[in-house]
Design an enzyme around this catalytic site. Structure first.
Site: not given
Ligand code: SAH
Length: 220
Positions: A69
């Site tokens: 993000s």
């Molecule tokens: N805060 C993180 C955001 C990553 S993007 C960063 O800055 O790296 C969003 C993340 O949510 C991804 O890694 C994706 O795999 C995860 N995600 C999506 N759906 C999900 C679910 N149902 N349960 C757990 N994680 C999930």
């Protein structure tokens, strides 16, 4: 693994200082959040090929079709979550590369972080361990279910957009607790919401337009 924590050039503390100044200009005012963003080397969470761009205010790829993000969103969501100060127990859905987890771990007593892609979770765990952030529990699972074993939570932060707020997350929020979540269909408009649990109900605030990867069902 040896991490280049200090950084040079585009990954140096000076570059990080500039990022923090930009965040202030964008309206982030919580000094604890700004300090954590200054203290956390964002470049170590991404591939070396991208590390020179780590402090730009943009989302960048972390593999598996996911993105880290943008710094503004990380700061904003954290500020919204910590509206009443330091929290004891926080649930994070979507560990991703672990950057948001690192910020939360510095500003709360304990973070419970759920991720549905095992390889991402493993990488994040290693980096956070090397950063000596040990007040974190990790779950490989579907964030739609929250993490009932450790509920209720004083705060819940979701880093992926859901068409509607999953019921278990509302249930696992403590009274007075705060849930920050982007809500909207994949590819459609999404809005950041803050939901506060009151004694009898939930107060919902619609905050700003955002763009997140989708909250996917099940484990990968
Ligand atoms: N805060 C993180 C955001 C990553 S993007 C960063 O800055 O790296 C969003 C993340 O949510 C991804 O890694 C994706 O795999 C995860 N995600 C999506 N759906 C999900 C679910 N149902 N349960 C757990 N994680 C999930």
């Amino acid at each position: 693994m040896t991490l280049d924590l200090q950084g040079i050039g585009m990954t140096s503390p000076r570059t990080r200082k500039r990022m923090v100044k930009r965040l202030e200009e964008q309206g982030i005012s919580d000094t604890n959040v700004l300090e954590a963003m200054f203290n956390t080397p964002r470049h170590v969470f991404m591939d070396e090929a991208l590390s020179s761009r780590a402090y730009e205010d943009t989302a960048l790829p972390i593999g598996f079709n996911q993105t880290i993000s943008q710094p503004y969103i990380v700061a904003k969501m954290t500020e919204l979550l910590l509206v009443s100060g330091r929290l004891a127990k926080v649930l994070e859905i979507g560990t991703g590369c672990g950057y948001q987890t690192a910020i939360l771990a510095q500003l709360t007593d304990h973070v419970y972080s759920v991720e549905r892609i095992l390889a991402l979770q493993k990488k994040a765990k290693d980096i956070l361990w090397d950063l000596k952030l040990k007040n974190i529990n990790y779950l490989y699972g579907d964030g739609h279910l929250g993490w009932a074993d450790y509920a209720p939570f004083d705060g819940i932060l979701v880093a992926a957009a859901a068409p509607e707020v999953p019921e278990p997350l509302l249930q696992q929020l403590a009274v007075g607790g705060v849930l920050v979540i982007p809500v909207g269909e994949n590819g459609g408009p999404q809005v950041l919401q803050r939901i506060t649990r009151t004694a009898l109900s939930y107060k919902v605030e619609h905050l700003e337009a955002v763009s997140f990867v989708p909250f996917l069902p099940g484990k990968d």
